[in-house]
Structure formats: C-alpha cells, structure tokens
Design an enzyme around this catalytic site. Structure first.
Site, PDB file in Angstrom:
ATOM      1  N   TRP A 356       0.834  -1.213   0.000  1.00 18.81           N
ATOM      2  CA  TRP A 356       0.000   0.000   0.000  1.00 18.81           C
ATOM      3  C   TRP A 356       0.861   1.252   0.000  1.00 18.81           C
ATOM      4  CZ3 TRP A 356      -1.774   2.771   4.912  1.00 18.81           C
ATOM      5  CH2 TRP A 356      -0.844   2.602   5.953  1.00 18.81           C
ATOM      6  N   ASP A 357       2.143   1.089   0.250  1.00 19.40           N
ATOM      7  CA  ASP A 357       3.093   2.206   0.208  1.00 19.40           C
ATOM      8  C   ASP A 357       2.891   3.027  -1.064  1.00 19.40           C
ATOM      9  OD1 ASP A 357       3.977   0.096   1.848  1.00 19.40           O
ATOM     10  OD2 ASP A 357       6.053   0.752   1.784  1.00 19.40           O
ATOM     11  N   GLU A 499       1.088  -2.392  12.611  1.00 20.68           N
ATOM     12  CA  GLU A 499       1.371  -3.832  12.574  1.00 20.68           C
ATOM     13  C   GLU A 499       1.836  -4.381  13.914  1.00 20.68           C
ATOM     14  OE1 GLU A 499       3.935  -4.482   9.215  1.00 20.68           O
ATOM     15  OE2 GLU A 499       2.306  -4.096   7.795  1.00 20.68           O
ATOM     16  N   LYS A 613       3.069   0.991  16.067  1.00 21.57           N
ATOM     17  CA  LYS A 613       4.240   1.016  15.185  1.00 21.57           C
ATOM     18  C   LYS A 613       4.264   2.274  14.322  1.00 21.57           C
ATOM     19  CE  LYS A 613       6.413  -1.773  11.554  1.00 21.57           C
ATOM     20  NZ  LYS A 613       6.250  -2.914  10.651  1.00 21.57           N
ATOM     21  N   GLN A 614       3.112   2.666  13.785  1.00 23.81           N
ATOM     22  CA  GLN A 614       3.090   3.746  12.784  1.00 23.81           C
ATOM     23  C   GLN A 614       1.712   4.377  12.752  1.00 23.81           C
ATOM     24  OE1 GLN A 614       3.414   0.186  10.117  1.00 23.81           O
ATOM     25  NE2 GLN A 614       2.835   1.704   8.581  1.00 23.81           N
TER      26      GLN A 614
HETATM   27  C1  BGC Z   1       5.120  -1.315   7.397  1.00 23.41           C
HETATM   28  C2  BGC Z   1       4.065  -1.428   6.323  1.00 23.41           C
HETATM   29  C3  BGC Z   1       4.731  -1.238   4.975  1.00 23.41           C
HETATM   30  C4  BGC Z   1       5.875  -2.215   4.794  1.00 23.41           C
HETATM   31  C5  BGC Z   1       6.637  -1.980   3.506  1.00 23.41           C
HETATM   32  C6  BGC Z   1       6.233  -2.319   7.137  1.00 23.41           C
HETATM   33  O1  BGC Z   1       7.233  -2.181   8.086  1.00 23.41           O
HETATM   34  O2  BGC Z   1       4.564  -1.552   8.672  1.00 23.41           O
HETATM   35  O3  BGC Z   1       3.067  -0.462   6.522  1.00 23.41           O
HETATM   36  O4  BGC Z   1       3.784  -1.427   3.981  1.00 23.41           O
HETATM   37  O5  BGC Z   1       6.793  -2.055   5.858  1.00 23.41           O
HETATM   38  O6  BGC Z   1       7.211  -0.717   3.492  1.00 23.41           O
END
Ligand code: BGC
Length: 786
Positions: A356-357, A499, A613-614
């Site tokens: 999804w990035d 995550e 995490k984010q």
């Molecule tokens: C992130 C995801 C991301 C992936 C690839 C992961 O560490 O939590 O949101 O899509 O990295 O960049």
C-alpha cells in the site's frame, strides 16, 4: 557523510561520503543507488569487500526459485566489479593506507564520482578516480570510467573485469548458468534464464582503454569460469601516466521485448545478438557522450520538478532533492506490468514486492507531477485484478481482495509466511499481513478516486477505475460480518496499518476506509447508470450492479464506525484498545534503530500494550479529514502520537502532514527532519536492504502536502501553506487537471502562477480563478493581488 560540497552551481545537490568506512558499505550502496526505472544498480564499489551487497535489478523480472519460497526480484549478474592488482597485490582500501577519499553522488546529473589516493603496503602511491552512471536516456545502459595514475613510482598493473553470474539473492540463485561468449575478442556476453519464470536475460559488457588520452588496444586474455566471463589485461605505467578504462554494460531481457509485442522463437540467440549490437554502440559513444545524454534527461526532470526550500538548515533542501531523485529512478514510467517495490530497485529488501506504500505514500507525488506515471501505476493494479480476484476466491469471498504484497500481475498474494525469530519462544514468527492486513483493497480505491480528482482522467475511469472501485467494494460487502447482538456489520480479525497489533476487531482505519470504498462505489454505480450506459452494461454483466448497489447500501449504512468518545474525543484504534496496558516508551523512542521493542517483547506481549508502530488513526484522520472536526483530529493526534514508536518508514511523514494541518508547525518540522533522515541520516544499517521508497514519497508529501498545504476538497484544489520557523521560502510546482502551477510561499504571502489551463482554487481561505499566464499573490490577511 557530508551533505553539500558548496560550489554555487551545485549547492545542495551533492551527497558525499568523506571517509571510507566498511561499516557503511550497504548504506551507501543503497542511498547512492543509480537507475532509470528499468535498471536499478546499487552503488557497490568496483573492488570487492566483505559485507558488501552488490545488486543489479531489472524491473518486473520476478522469479520464484522454489515453491517453498515466494516470488522475488532476482539479483542480476554483476558487471560493476573490476579487480585491480598493483605490483601483484590487490587494490583494497582495507589494506595499505587511504591517503585521500571522497565518494560523491550528484543528484543533479545522476553521476557518482569516487576519488582516492591509496598507498599499498610496499609504498606505491596511486590516484584512482571512478565514475558511474546509469543512463536515463538509454534504459539498457550503464557506464563506468576508471582512471588510475601512479604518483610516486612506475607500476605494473593488472585488470580483471567482466560479468559475474555468481551473485545471488542472499543465497538463492535465480539464473541458469547460461551461455557466455566473446564477440570480436572485445565484447563479453552472457545469456541466462530465470529458473521458474523463464525470463531470458542478456548481459553484455565492453572495455575501452586509453593511456594519457590515447586509445590503446591491449591484449585481452579471455577467461571463462563457472557462471563468469572475464578478460584480463596488463599495463606498465610510468609515474604520473594515466590509464583510463571505460566499462560499458548493456542489459536486455525477453520481458522488455515481449512488451513491445515482439515474439521470438529463440530468445537466447536473439538477445545475444541484440546485446552485442547495443554494446558496440555504447562503446563507440563512450562515457562522456552517454553521460551528457543522460544528464540532459535529468536536466529536463529538474526543470519541471525541482522544489526549492530556503531553510536555515541546507539539509532540508538536499532531502527533498534526494527524494525526487529516487522517485525518478524507481519506476519505469510506461510499464504497467510492474509496481514499485518497497525498496524500489535499490536492494533485495521486501523482495521487490509492492505494498500500500505505493497508493498512499508515493502516488500523490506522481499524480501531481507526472500524471501519466500515476496512471501507469494504477493500471498495474488494474492488471493485478486477476491476482486480487484469485486471492478473494481462495479466501472464500467475491470481488477483488488485493494482495498485501504483489509481484507479477497474476501472482496473487506473495507475502512470505515466515519471518524473524520470536525472542521469547525462539520459534519462527508467522507473518500474518498477507492473510489479515486487508485495508490495501480500500486504499487502492481511495487512490483511484484521488487520482481522478486531480487529473479528471475520464478514460482511465472508464477503462479501469470504475471496475476496480466496484470490485473492491464487492469484496468488502462480502467480507463484513453481521453482529446480531449489536445489530451492525463489523470487520473482525484484521491488522490495521499499526502492525504491532494483530487479530484486532474493527480497526478504525480499516472500517472507515471500507466505508469510503463502499459509499464511493454506490455513488459511481448510480453515476454510470445515469450517464455511462456502455460502461454500466459492461460492468453490469460482470457483477450485477443493481444487486451490488443494494447490498452495498445496506452494508455501508450498518457498518460499525467507531465514533469519538464523548469526554475524550478519542476514537479507539480498534475494539478494546483502551483496555491495553500503557508502557513507558522512552527507551524505544530515543533509540536510533527501529524495532528494538522486539528485543524485549514478543508479538503476543506487544499486542497487549498501547504501543503503536506507525500512523494508524492519525493517518485515517488525514486521509478522510472531512469526516472529523479539527478538535477531534487534534485530540487524537496528541493521544496517539504519544503511543507511537514510528518504527515504520511510513510514520513520520504522515505525522508531519497531519501536524501541519493542525497548526503544529514546529512539531511538523521535527517529523519532516526525522522522515528526511530515514535513509539519508546517520544510521549506518537501516538502509542496507535498500532505500525506503514510501519514505521518498513521504518526504515529498511533508513538503508539498504538509508545509505546502495542498489538499483536494470536493474536487477542488485547496492551498493552506504553513512555514516552519527555519524556512523563509518554499517554492514548488504541481499540476491539477490541466492547470500547471508554481507556488511560492513566503512567511506572509503565497504567490500562485499558472502556466496551464485556467483553474478555480482556494488559497488560504480565498476562492480565486487563475487564468493561464496569470499570477496571484494572497496575503495571510486574506488580501489578493493579481
Ligand atoms: C510497514 C508497512 C509497509 C511495509 C513496507 C512495514 O514495516 O509496517 O506499513 O507497507 O513495511 O514498506
């Protein structure tokens, strides 16, 4: 690392590694990576070192070595190595003395230049200069120039160079040994094939030698070894003489030509010949010509896209250029069979897979600067519908359930099943994202709609967009679960953007984005029925649109959307979030390395803490900001930021944009600086597996959507810029529809110049029409002058 050499013309264009340090080999290979969207070449040094990770990648050449592994982007045979022996001993900066050293990446023309003066253990001092480009003009070509000059004594020198097919993806060999051939005694060719996907690859290389500027044709000793083809040459150099070697590389694959509709019965013979012709041409042109041609393309890119920041800290200017540089080498702008890897073409990390990035973090850049590239990327997702439908079917759903990780358009899910070690049990951790991180299907629908808002590209909607929005909504209509007690639909057992939480119910981000997806589909089904009978009847025969609309209406209306709590104004990130224990995060927040919480706790324990995490709720409130009042957004931002470790490269930029919108400009600036340092900052190891492509889009978003204040509201462009204290001026360009805007933000005024079609937009609360060629300055007090 130094970030600027300071000459006037090249101010804030150069990144310099000032000192050789074997510890930062991986970092420099990644951040100085060169490419053109077709090729990506890590900036490995020509001589080999333990700890290096050489890498040459060609977009979309995925291969699955074995059914126990997932599809990945193979590491191609390497041509960047050259062995240099001086008086019988191998040049290596780990031996002897490095008297001078500098490696500079020039973002303006894409050239890397390394110069060093080295003294071997016997006291021979030699000056080296190494230059490399990957051509932006001729996608298949890479060129190097090496100069060697003895400074204090005559020397005997031996060079060995060619094509090394022993490289692997951390042990996995994706290519057959293939055929190796010398052409006319001067050019070397290797044709090999990926093991499972059967992509034929031809790698050719050629050398041009000169002594003090005069071309030489030395005797070349041909060498063929297992998976390698080389030539060896020897020279006697007098003190101060300069030996120059230009090494050209040309790479072709059967995949690029299939795209052009060429059908070939014998790829091996065909590509061997095609490569030979091309390498002859590249060698005839020589390094300087190839560099000039490539630099011309870079110049055109910068003329269109450079962003200028007048900041107290010149790093800010360099950071945005660094991001734009990488954004221009990570995608082949006309190839819709392939997406952008999470590490682009700069390393093996995440196996070249797209997440999804692309849609949420990277696409806004392309939408507003190169809409045709944005379209290519969305067309990739359209082609990917096959894989999305396959995944839905495998999971017992209707519609399109996009893979969390994608490679080939028809692969379906490619997320690996097993990951790192669990620090408590010592078992391998199961990666659940491919199974239960599902919001990507709604993210893609959101991105299509944003693209359409910016570009008004009706033809994309008609050929791809409506179908994707309907089919993702169809998946959600089937996916939601009825809760008889609460009398509502829910989405249970998912992972949201955060995550650090698995198996959660009603993740706010997911539920709201799904609601958006279903609502949008309803509106567009009605629109197609009213205004686009052809499209309606085509899609109706595929998915019975009336029945779908009815189902979507009911499910959307009854879908549970967690609302802000009465007293606090907070929205729970998911059911039960408030019951989780708080944890003192100071130790992890202050650590320069991400993910250190895993050193202390396993996933089960992390699941039980309010640790994030984010950006999750914060991102939701940014993407769908019109659904939440400013006060609610502010309260949630403050609460959730405190619990967030920013352990993903996607987090700081999202926080920066939200902080700008909420008027926390100094905090926003901290986040921007943090986002800018994810790859470019001092951490030595975090980019080893490749740069973070979402962070590149994120840096651009911080500047343009954050400080530049760009938003789309009800299809209209809105500009609410805000400058951090450190900045005096920000200048950026965007396209919106057919308008082409140059925006210059000062502390008290914003000037908008339009070089395209007339546009109606809002600038700091004032609605304006700006015609082609006009320029308007708006003051903070709301005054406007043409
Ligand atoms: C992130 C995801 C991301 C992936 C690839 C992961 O560490 O939590 O949101 O899509 O990295 O960049």
């Amino acid at each position: 690392m130094r970030y600027d050499k300071g000459t006037k013309e090249l101010e804030n264009w150069l990144i310099e590694e000032e000192r050789f340090d074997a510890e930062s080999l991986g970092k420099c290979e990644a951040i100085f990576c060169q490419g053109n969207g077709y090729l990506g070449v890590r900036n490995a040094l020509n001589e080999r070192y333990v700890g290096e990770k050489r890498g040459t990648f060609v977009t979309g050449t995925f291969d699955r070595f074995h059914e126990s592994e997932v599809t990945e982007l193979p590491n191609f045979p390497d041509t960047t190595w050259i062995e240099i022996d001086i008086e019988g001993s191998r040049f290596s900066m780990l031996r002897g003395k490095v008297l001078e050293y500098s490696r500079i990446m020039n973002l303006k023309n894409g050239e890397m230049v390394r110069t060093t003066v080295w003294e071997d253990t016997a006291g021979h001092q030699v000056r080296f200069s190494f230059r490399r480009i990957v051509s932006m003009e001729d996608m298949n070509v890479m060129a190097e120039r090496v100069e060697i000059q003895p400074l204090n004594r005559d020397i005997e020198i031996r060079l060995t160079s060619g094509i090394d097919g022993t490289v692997t993806n951390t042990g996995t060999q994706h290519f057959t040994e293939g055929t190796r051939r010398f052409h006319s005694g001067r050019y070397l060719g290797m044709v090999c094939k990926t093991i499972q996907s059967g992509v034929t690859a031809a790698i050719h290389t050629g050398h041009i030698f000169s002594l003090n500027g005069d071309v030489r044709e030395p005797e070349l000793l041909p060498i063929i070894e297992r998976r390698a083809i080389k030539v060896r040459s020897e020279f006697q150099l007098k003190k101060n003489e300069v030996l120059t070697v230009e090494k050209m590389t040309v790479i072709h694959t059967s995949r690029d030509l299939e795209y052009e509709g060429i059908e070939i019965s014998d790829w091996e013979t065909f590509l061997m010949e095609k490569g030979r012709e091309h390498i002859e041409k590249a060698c005839a042109a020589g390094y300087d010509i190839l560099k000039i041609e490539s630099a011309k393309v870079w110049r055109e890119i910068w003329e269109q896209e450079d962003i200028r920041i007048r900041s107290e800290d010149p790093f800010d200017q360099l950071a945005i250029r660094f991001a734009i540089y990488h954004l221009n080498i990570m995608v082949k702008k006309d190839d819709s069979r392939v997406g952008i890897g999470a590490k682009a073409l700069s390393g093996e990390g995440y196996k070249g897979h797209s997440f999804w990035d692309t849609e949420i973090f990277i696409l806004p850049y392309y939408m507003m600067t190169q809409p045709e590239t944005a379209r290519t990327l969305l067309e990739y997702r359209y082609k990917n519908l096959y894989g999305a439908r396959k995944k839905a079917l495998e999971n017992g759903y209707e519609g399109a359930m996009y893979p969390w990780e994608s490679a080939w358009i028809d692969d379906g899910e490619t997320t690996p099943l097993w990951g790192a070690a669990d620090v408590v049990t010592g078992e391998t951790l199961k990666i659940l994202t491919g199974i239960i991180e599902q919001h990507i299907s709604a993210d893609i629908a959101f991105a299509i709609w944003s693209y359409y808002q910016v570009t008004a590209d009706e033809s994309f909607m008609e050929t791809c967009g409506y179908e994707m929005i309907f089919d993702t909504a169809r998946f959600w209509a089937d996916r939601v679960e009825w809760n008889d007690t609460e009398m509502r639909y829910e989405i249970n057992d998912v992972i949201g953007p955060d995550e650090y939480k698995e198996h959660v119910n009603n993740n706010a981000y997911t539920n709201y984005m799904v609601h958006f997806n279903m609502e949008l589909a309803c509106i567009l089904i009605q629109l197609c029925r009213r205004e686009k009978s052809d499209i309606y009847s085509r899609l109706n025969s595929q998915m019975d649109l009336s029945a779908l609309e009815e189902k979507l209406e009911e499910r959307r209306r009854l879908l549970y959307l967690p609302l802000p709590e009465k007293d606090s104004g907070l929205i729970p990130q998911f059911d039960g979030f408030w019951k989780l224990k708080k944890l003192d995060l100071a130790k992890y927040k202050s650590c320069s390395v991400v993910g250190t919480i895993y050193d202390d706790y396993n996933m089960e324990q992390i699941n039980s803490f309010q640790v994030i995490k984010q950006a999750d709720v914060v991102l939701l409130m940014q993407l769908l900001s019109d659904r939440f009042s400013e006060e609610i957004r502010r309260k949630n931002f403050i609460y959730y930021e405190e619990c967030t470790l920013h352990d993903s490269s996607l987090s700081k930029s999202a926080h920066c944009v939200s902080a700008c919108e909420l008027g926390f400009e100094e905090m926003a600036y901290q986040f921007f600086q943090g986002a800018s340092r994810i790859d470019l900052g001092p951490a030595m190891k975090s980019s080893d597996a490749g740069i973070h492509s979402a962070a590149m889009g994120g840096i651009w978003q911080c500047v343009v959507m954050g400080f530049g204040g760009v938003r789309i509201r009800d299809g209209e462009l809105v500009l609410n810029p805000i400058l951090p204290d450190a900045w005096d001026n920000l200048f950026y360009r965007i396209c919106f529809g057919k308008a082409k805007l140059e925006i210059s933000v000062e502390r008290e005024t914003v000037n908008v110049k339009n070089h395209g079609s007339a546009i109606i937009l809002q600038v700091m609360g004032r609605k304006l029409e700006i015609k082609c060629g006009d320029s308007v300055t708006v003051g903070r007090e709301g005054t406007a002058t043409a």
